[in-house]
Write an enzyme that holds these catalytic residues in place. Structure first.
Site, PDB file in Angstrom:
ATOM      1  N   HIS A  45      -4.540  -1.669  -4.364  1.00 42.07           N
ATOM      2  CA  HIS A  45      -3.109  -1.660  -4.079  1.00 42.07           C
ATOM      3  C   HIS A  45      -2.429  -2.887  -4.683  1.00 42.07           C
ATOM      4  O   HIS A  45      -1.295  -2.803  -5.184  1.00 42.07           O
ATOM      5  CB  HIS A  45      -2.908  -1.610  -2.562  1.00 42.07           C
ATOM      6  CG  HIS A  45      -1.488  -1.676  -2.124  1.00 42.07           C
ATOM      7  ND1 HIS A  45      -0.950  -2.780  -1.504  1.00 42.07           N
ATOM      8  CD2 HIS A  45      -0.474  -0.772  -2.211  1.00 42.07           C
ATOM      9  CE1 HIS A  45       0.324  -2.550  -1.230  1.00 42.07           C
ATOM     10  NE2 HIS A  45       0.641  -1.350  -1.646  1.00 42.07           N
TER      11      HIS A  45
ATOM     12  N   GLU B 110       4.067  -6.396   3.912  1.00 43.61           N
ATOM     13  CA  GLU B 110       3.881  -4.945   3.996  1.00 43.61           C
ATOM     14  C   GLU B 110       2.792  -4.601   5.015  1.00 43.61           C
ATOM     15  O   GLU B 110       2.921  -3.649   5.793  1.00 43.61           O
ATOM     16  CB  GLU B 110       3.514  -4.387   2.616  1.00 43.61           C
ATOM     17  CG  GLU B 110       3.456  -2.872   2.563  1.00 43.61           C
ATOM     18  CD  GLU B 110       3.118  -2.353   1.172  1.00 43.61           C
ATOM     19  OE1 GLU B 110       3.035  -1.121   1.013  1.00 43.61           O
ATOM     20  OE2 GLU B 110       2.924  -3.174   0.239  1.00 43.61           O
TER      21      GLU B 110
ATOM     22  N   GLU C  90      -1.783  -2.255  -8.281  1.00 41.11           N
ATOM     23  CA  GLU C  90      -0.613  -1.373  -8.435  1.00 41.11           C
ATOM     24  C   GLU C  90       0.680  -2.194  -8.422  1.00 41.11           C
ATOM     25  O   GLU C  90       1.553  -2.007  -9.275  1.00 41.11           O
ATOM     26  CB  GLU C  90      -0.589  -0.333  -7.320  1.00 41.11           C
ATOM     27  CG  GLU C  90       0.629   0.575  -7.357  1.00 41.11           C
ATOM     28  CD  GLU C  90       1.079   1.022  -5.987  1.00 41.11           C
ATOM     29  OE1 GLU C  90       2.285   0.902  -5.696  1.00 41.11           O
ATOM     30  OE2 GLU C  90       0.220   1.485  -5.195  1.00 41.11           O
ATOM     31  N   HIS C  91       0.805  -3.109  -7.481  1.00 38.97           N
ATOM     32  CA  HIS C  91       1.990  -3.962  -7.408  1.00 38.97           C
ATOM     33  C   HIS C  91       2.128  -4.822  -8.661  1.00 38.97           C
ATOM     34  O   HIS C  91       3.225  -4.957  -9.220  1.00 38.97           O
ATOM     35  CB  HIS C  91       1.900  -4.876  -6.183  1.00 38.97           C
ATOM     36  CG  HIS C  91       2.394  -4.258  -4.917  1.00 38.97           C
ATOM     37  ND1 HIS C  91       3.409  -4.795  -4.167  1.00 38.97           N
ATOM     38  CD2 HIS C  91       2.005  -3.121  -4.263  1.00 38.97           C
ATOM     39  CE1 HIS C  91       3.630  -4.040  -3.103  1.00 38.97           C
ATOM     40  NE2 HIS C  91       2.780  -3.018  -3.131  1.00 38.97           N
TER      41      HIS C  91
END
Length: 418
Positions: free
Chosen positions: A47, A127, A50-51
């Protein structure tokens, strides 16, 4: 089928789903890697990568990556799952080449600068905190950790805050080098886009992407058990889970129809009997979450803690009853829902891109919608009752988050299912 596939000399696959009536196009890259492929000491790196792909390349700043697409009225996004990561842009057809150029730039030339990395790790930590503050999301992460103990696939997609806080730049770069190659990626186009045009675009931009083999992962093993977490919140969030088939099992058709019958619509058994007739919950649903080699059938409910003593027996009774009795009308309605969802989804350029990317990674080829509909429509009431018996005769995966005082102990709930 409207789908065409070409494989470049380096092994990269290009798949398009042409939609004559579409007014837009989606261009993206689906990568066969996710949480279950992460190193043990780097939970959340999939993840995080991805960022970071959006944080600047040699040719474009982080701002330019977004602005270049938005200047032509398009949009970009990405998502990470336990098994896949996807990057995609939706644009007008004449801007498909720009979309392909930006996606290629991100995936091959991202800088992963230390400054951007340190800034983004704080965003991800926030997040994670937001997810923890959303019990209806957090309870599902807890359930996956319980169902897949000490397995990569069971770890949270966002990762752990303490891991993200210390994750070095080298972990990001190593992960990309290991998994972001031609053998583990599919370039997808859907909507008003021609196959040859996308092949030419991709060959020019991805033709030098290194070869490689698709990423492998440990075999998933679903375990039963109980996880209860006391929290001072308004509602008790409860999941009754059971080991279920993965994507490659023929039984998935019956299991998905079972989820619709139990809790997939507002006329389903659980919605009517738990919410409408008794007012025990605001939310109750059933779903089958499938992976490459395993799955989990889930019953989720959020209730007033004072009502959980009444709720649990009703849930268990319905799981017993569906093993004995399914009416022709229930099965007909469930099939109609599945069929309509699939056919209506054909109208969405984004959904068709996502389905095509997922199928190419999971099955190595597109699966005709007619084949899926045929498998669904062939399911009988006996098939659904049999899968219900198979699922609900297994040991329970019980996850509960919230005020727990009124919740029965694990053994008593298991006894209700016998």
């Amino acid at each position: 089928m409207s789908i065409e596939i070409t494989t470049l000399p380096n092994g990269l696959r290009i798949a398009t789903d042409h939609m004559r009536e579409a007014e837009s196009a989606v261009v993206g890259a689906w990568v066969g890697v996710g949480t279950r492929n992460e190193p043990w000491g780097a939970n959340g790196v999939a993840h995080f990568v991805e960022h970071m792909m959006f944080k600047g390349t040699r040719e474009r700043s982080a701002y330019a990556l977004s602005a270049d697409i938005e200047r032509v009225g398009g949009s970009m996004n990405a998502h990470t799952t336990r098994e896949e990561t996807a990057y995609y842009a939706r644009v007008m057809p004449e801007d498909a080449e720009l979309a392909c150029d930006i996606v290629a730039d991100m995936l091959q030339h991202s800088l992963f600068s230390t400054k951007e990395l340190n800034r983004e790790r704080q965003v991800i930590i926030q997040e994670i905190g937001s997810d923890r503050d959303t019990p209806e999301d957090h309870v599902f992460e807890l359930m996956h950790e319980l169902a897949f103990p000490k397995q990569r696939i069971g770890r949270p997609i966002l990762g752990k805050a303490d891991v993200i806080a210390k994750l070095p730049r080298s972990a990001i770069i190593d992960y990309v080098k290991r998994h972001y190659h031609a053998g583990n990626m599919v370039i997808v186009g859907s909507g008003r886009i021609r196959h040859k045009a996308l092949v030419d675009m991709a060959a020019a931009r991805f033709g030098k992407l290194p070869r490689g083999r698709s990423s492998k992962s440990e075999k998933a093993q679903v375990k039963s058990g109980v996880f209860r977490k006391e929290e001072d919140i308004e509602q008790l969030h409860l999941i009754l889970g059971f080991a279920a088939p993965g994507y490659h099992s023929q039984a998935i058709y019956a299991s998905q129809l079972l989820s619709v019958i139990l809790g997939g619509t507002s006329s389903s058994r659980l919605f009517q009997k738990v919410r409408e007739k008794r007012g025990l919950v605001y939310t109750v649903q059933a779903s089958h979450i499938a992976f490459e080699d395993a799955g989990i059938f889930e019953i989720y409910a959020a209730t007033d803690p004072a009502r959980v003593k009444e709720l649990v027996p009703v849930l268990c009774n319905e799981l017993l009853d569906v093993q004995r009795r399914i009416t022709p009308g229930e099965l007909k309605l469930a099939k109609a829902q599945v069929r309509a969802d699939m056919l209506m989804g054909q109208e969405s350029v984004m959904r068709r891109a996502d389905v095509l990317g997922h199928q190419m990674l999971t099955f190595g080829k597109p699966i005709p919608i007619e084949h899926i509909l045929e498998g669904t429509m062939a399911v009988t009431r006996t098939d659904v009752k049999e899968i219900a018996k198979r699922l609900f005769s297994q040991r329970l995966i019980l996850t509960a988050l919230g005020p727990l005082k009124g919740l029965e102990d694990y053994r008593k709930i298991v006894g209700r299912l016998r």
